[in-house]
Scaffold this motif. Structure first.
Motif: not given
Length: 730
Positions: A297-326
């Motif tokens: 629906x929208x074009x790929x924006x690399x900054x989205x995954x950058x911000x998501x990486x930061x948000x999930x990292x500081x909240x300790x949800x690295x498994x969730x981040x890995x799942x989203x990337x996979x």
């Protein structure tokens, strides 16, 4: 052509429009009989008198055809152009020319309160007619073109105020647009084409602008509310506009430093998710954006995954981040970025070998050549886990060759990692000459890292101190330990522990205990566990066993308090809980050994039962049990316990030494068998004083053994005892 000519003669629209605009610009008024108008005059006198307008001839030459077309549309629909509409057109002309102050002066002549009430009624009636498909109702007081024109005028007034730095007034002006539409259409804008395109465009801009204005005005709370308003009300925005707002809102929540109150979503279903804080709300927005990207629906924006990486990292949800990337489709992320992100996620969750395998996929000879960061992280995994040492050395040396003449700080880290790996390799070498060579190379690499670092790096200083301490260069180690403590502003427990261990190796037990006491005074209860354990061992070394027991009891109380304070499901404290369980178990073992030395068998047994409740298969637990049996004179039972310790951990050095000691005392075993246990222990730990001492006793006890070898073993034990810390440096 006849019809067009008849309309022109009958209504004479275009000549009237041109004459009207020329009249406004030349300070004249239209006569009532020239143009059917409202009872209000065009009243541009106050604008003209202010001196903002251009000369009449210039304005007439630059009249924008779009303004004429807007006026024509209003005339066709209502038959007249009133005062507010005229000002809206003239203000737009000035704004387009860049005369912001002049445009603002014109727009301020519009009675916003009066026109908004009529616009609300017009919008409401128009949408009701479209829903019922009926034209029988009374006509709205304003045409849709007029509503669109006046809303645009208010929006341009907002932009003018913004350009002049009057942000608070701009916020109020922009808010009028949204309030007007929201009041007229409480259920949201219709999805059909009943709304004028120009009006929809103005709304899109106003909805997106209001949060930015509140940012400029320095009002974070209103910024958050305006973002939520933009996303929760149905403005019929384009999907690209909604995506931009969602991304800006997520960024604001993550980095603004504002603690937002949870949204009040009364319209949500009972079981739906409502974010409780900034991070959760930002993650929700970013996941929505990621879903839109995956669906195309929208074009790929690399900054989205950058911000998501930061948000999930500081909240300790690295498994969730890995799942989203996979879950991302192949080709969405660059392979290098994808593998590196996944590797760091697994590394953060403690899956070091999985992370190392992912890095290996990137570090194949045929893959990317520019992988300095990946090489350093892979070598660090090898160094800290003491696995694949040769591979880690290869990574570190490759990084050094690639960094030659480039970033000195990264080269310094590479040298440090190389030194740590060479040191680990030296401990696994059997030959004394090779071990000394590797130790020398490790020290050179660490010293090179210190010399080349741009700024003092605590990680490098720590390992340099550690290596000197292990090589028994205690004066140099003491210098670096003090430097490390000052470098970290006496804020790191590891620095205090290392300094205390170096002082204990120099037999300065009182000074070492003072260092620990200073650290305890400056450290909260949460971080006192390791400090209290070291303090207890220092007290044992000074023969103050009762004081040591009190210190162990205090340590157990701290651990019990922390255990009750932790929430069971929190990922952020998962690693801390595992560490505390291990520390509690080892504390019970230490306390059992103290009671055993005092011949308090019952107390020792209670401590061991507490330890087994935590982990019944602990090697150190079985070793402490064996020591208790040995103190009671139960040699066979002790031997069984020591063997169980080796079953749990084959390289458990204290159990290897204890088995050799008990076998020598019982007799009946060959010297070669007993010596095998001791040489295995020394292969694993060359500085183990007890192993050298028992090897000397073995050579002394058995007939035919070399007396010289026994003397050498005793000398080694005495020499090591002089510089042995109360607990291992590492």
């Amino acid at each position: 052509m006849r019809i067009k000519s008849w309309i022109s003669k009958r209504f004479g629209i275009r000549p009237k429009i041109r004459k009207m605009i020329k009249c406004i610009c030349s300070r004249e008024q239209l006569r009532v009989d020239e143009l059917i108008s409202s009872s209000e005059s065009l009243a541009t006198r106050d604008y003209s008198a202010s001196g903002f307008s251009s000369r009449a001839g210039e304005m007439d030459a630059k009249v924008d055809n779009s303004n004429i077309e807007e006026a024509e549309s209003s005339l066709r629909e209502s038959g007249y152009l009133n005062y507010e509409e005229a000002r809206a057109l003239l203000g737009r002309l000035e704004f387009q020319k860049g005369n912001i102050e002049a445009a603002l002066h014109v727009f301020e002549g519009i009675d916003v309160a009066a026109v908004t009430s009529r616009m609300k009624v017009s919008l409401s009636r128009r949408c009701d007619q479209n829903r019922r498909r009926s034209q029988s109702d009374a006509a709205p007081p304003m045409s849709m073109h007029a509503v669109s024109l006046l809303l645009e005028a208010i929006f341009l007034k907002t932009k003018s105020l913004q350009g002049l730095g009057r942000f608070e007034e701009a916020c109020q002006s922009c808010k009028v647009i949204l309030d007007t539409v929201e009041h007229a259409l409480p259920e949201g804008l219709p999805g059909n084409h009943s709304i004028d395109c120009k009006l929809q465009e103005t709304l899109n801009k106003a909805v997106e602008l209001l949060p930015e204005l509140y940012k400029l005005a320095g009002d974070p709370d209103e910024t958050i509310l305006s973002y939520r308003r933009a996303l929760l009300y149905y403005w019929n925005l384009a999907i690209e506009t909604t995506a931009r707002i969602e991304k800006k809102f997520a960024v604001f929540l993550l980095y603004s430093g504002t603690d937002a109150s949870p949204p009040n979503l009364r319209l949500q279903l009972e079981l739906s998710f409502v974010p409780r804080n900034n991070i959760e709300e930002a993650v929700l927005l970013l996941l929505i954006l990621l879903k839109k990207t995956v669906l195309g629906k929208i074009e790929w924006d690399p900054s989205i995954i950058d911000h998501l990486s930061f948000a999930l990292s500081v909240s300790g949800e690295l498994w969730t981040l890995a799942h989203q990337v996979e879950e991302l489709l192949p080709g969405v992320m660059v392979k290098k970025e994808r593998y590196c992100t996944l590797a760091l996620c697994y590394l953060g969750e403690g899956e070091h070998m999985v992370a190392l395998n992912l890095f290996r996929n990137l570090l194949d000879p045929g893959e990317n050549s520019d992988c300095n960061l990946e090489l350093l992280v892979a070598s660090k995994i090898c160094a800290e886990n003491k696995v694949y040492i040769e591979e880690g050395i290869t990574y570190a040396r490759k990084a050094l060759s690639m960094l030659q003449g480039k970033c000195r700080q990264m080269a310094s880290i590479a040298n440090c990692l190389l030194g740590v790996l060479l040191s680990a390799q030296s401990r696994a070498v059997v030959s004394d000459s090779k071990r000394i060579l590797k130790q020398s190379e490790a020290l050179v690499a660490l010293e090179t890292a210190e010399k080349t670092m741009r700024e003092s790096d605590p990680y490098i200083i720590y390992h340099l101190c550690l290596e000197n301490a292990e090589q028994r260069k205690l004066d140099v180690a003491l210098y670096y330990a003090k430097q490390l403590l000052n470098l970290e502003a006496r804020s790191n427990v590891k620095g205090y522990l290392l300094l205390a261990r170096v002082l204990s190796a120099q037999k300065q037990f009182a000074d070492a205990e003072s260092v620990i006491n200073d650290s305890l005074d400056q450290t909260g209860k949460w971080d006192q566990g390791e400090l209290l354990r070291t303090k207890a061992k220092l007290q044992i070394a000074q023969g103050r066993l009762k004081n040591a027991i009190e210190t162990y009891v205090n340590l157990l109380a701290v651990l019990q308090f922390r255990k009750k304070s932790f929430s069971a499901g929190k990922n952020l404290v998962k690693n801390r809980q595992n560490h505390d369980r291990s520390l509690e178990m080892e504390t019970w073992h230490d306390l059992a050994n103290v009671y055993t030395s005092l011949s308090q068998w019952r107390d020792a047994e209670v401590c061991l039962s507490k330890s087994k409740a935590i982990n019944p298969y602990s090697a150190s637990g079985w070793h402490s049990t064996g020591l208790l049996y040995e103190a009671k004179g139960l040699q066979q039972e002790a031997l069984v316990s020591f063997r169980k310790a080796l079953d749990a951990e084959p390289n458990h050095v204290p159990s290897l030494v204890s088995i050799a000691r008990v076998l020598r005392q019982i007799g009946g075993e060959s010297m070669a068998t007993i010596r095998c246990f001791l040489t295995d222990a020394l292969r694993l730990d060359r500085t183990n004083t007890t192993a050298w001492y028992n090897l000397g006793l073995l050579y002394k006890t058995y007939a035919g053994a070399s007396a010289l070898e026994a003397v050498e073993c005793f000398e080694a034990a005495a020499l090591l005892e002089e510089s042995a810390p109360v607990e291992p440096f590492r």
